[in-house]
Design a protein around this motif. Structure first.
Motif: not given
Length: 361
Positions: A185-187, A189-194, A202, A206, A210
């Motif tokens: 989930s942390m990894v 989450a880096r994609l949310e605002e990428a 991707c 990835i 994920t």
């Protein structure tokens, strides 16, 4: 076992009910949401009518926080000869049940090590547990008849019984299940605002990392609330590795050759430790890990293409041990990675080439 009641008709409860019903057990279904029980019944998991009397086994398939109260109520009602739960945390519910004054001789904590990213009865399948470990946590108080009922359940679901201490189980799942969920989930989450350009790059890596980040947050809050200490302990170790890795990467930016060498050594150390840990992950059917050769085949995104390539592999007499698909960005095609025994790879490549498939080296 002739009769059972499943209390909680989510993914795990309904899957167990489907497996039992498919093998001739009369299954009764109950849920705090009657509509979910009716849905499970419509799928063939049993009946949502209450049993006329005590059943052989009561399976409690509710979130960890509700296990003890639900079990205690079922025991007071004389619902069954034996009781077990299938929650993913074992120590806490057992202690809560003991604090409620329940007779622990008629109960055994269990945990089938199977699941999906999706939840609810519609996600359930009768074969969910086949070949998967199913942990049993008996104590000195556990009645032999209850243990035998649990073992029969595991056999009917075609799972593999594993006996563990409850607290040892909770530490183990913190390492192999709960912490990976948080890290995934942390990894993700880096994609949310990428930036969209970055996201379009991707690939399979990835996606693999994920995949479980798609799981239901509500369900995982309940699980992690029941096992916070062991998960925090594992994450603390991961955090220490992260700190060291960050420092090593910073050293690689240095103009000092000695620092750069130290940084490279630090990165190599964590990568090699990762190699060593990955080797310990069980392979196919829980056996020792096996190294497979990859035969990569270009495939169009058309109905029946996968079936055709598997059929061609079968004609070549080659067993596909595993498969991955990497879809091409912006194209109606992808790369299928067929994993086979090393000695079979040349034969498969030649056979598929003869049948017109495009093999990628």
């Amino acid at each position: 076992m002739r009769t059972a009641v499943v209390i909680g008709t989510g993914l795990i409860g309904t899957s167990a009910a489907l497996a039992l019903a498919g093998r001739g057990v009369a299954v009764h279904l109950a849920d705090h949401d009657p509509e979910r029980a009716r849905t499970a019944a419509a799928l063939g998991a049993g009946t949502d009518e209450p049993p006329p009397g005590p059943v052989d086994l009561a399976i409690i398939a509710v979130p960890p926080a509700h296990v003890a109260v639900t079990l205690a109520a079922a025991m007071r009602a004389g619902t069954a000869r034996g009781y077990l739960d299938v929650a993913s945390v074992k120590g806490g519910p057992r202690r809560e049940l003991e604090a409620l004054g329940a007779d622990l001789s008629g109960y055994i904590g269990t945990h089938p090590m199977a699941g999906k990213e999706s939840s609810g009865p519609l996600a359930a399948t009768a074969d969910l547990f086949e070949g998967r470990p199913w942990v049993l946590t008996p104590t000195r108080d556990t009645d032999t008849e209850v243990l035998n009922l649990a073992l029969e359940l595991v056999a009917l679901c075609r799972a593999v019984p594993v006996v563990m201490d409850a607290d040892a189980h909770d530490r183990a799942v913190a390492l192999v299940s709960h912490t990976p969920q948080l890290i995934s989930s942390m990894v993700a989450a880096r994609l949310e605002e990428a930036d969209e350009t970055a996201v379009r790059l991707c690939g399979q890596g990835i996606r693999d990392v994920t995949r479980i980040a798609a799981s239901d947050p509500g369900m995982w809050i309940e699980i992690l609330t029941a096992n916070p200490g062991p998960v925090a302990d594992v994450l603390a170790g991961v955090a220490a590795d992260l700190d060291e890795t960050v420092q090593a990467l910073r050293s690689l930016q240095s103009s000092d050759e000695v620092k750069r060498r130290g940084g490279a050594q630090g990165i190599e150390d964590v990568l090699r430790r990762g190699n060593a840990g990955r080797i310990r992950v069980p392979g196919k059917h829980g056996q020792a890990p096996t190294s497979y050769e990859i035969v990569a085949v270009l495939i169009s995104d058309q109905p029946g293409e996968l079936a055709r390539i598997f059929a061609d592999a079968g004609r070549a007499g080659v067993n596909i041990e595993d498969v991955r698909i990497e879809h091409a960005t912006g194209q109606q095609s992808g790369l299928v990675q067929l994993m086979v025994e090393p000695v079979a790879a040349p034969r498969l490549s030649a056979a598929l080439s003869e049948r017109g498939w495009s093999i990628r080296q």
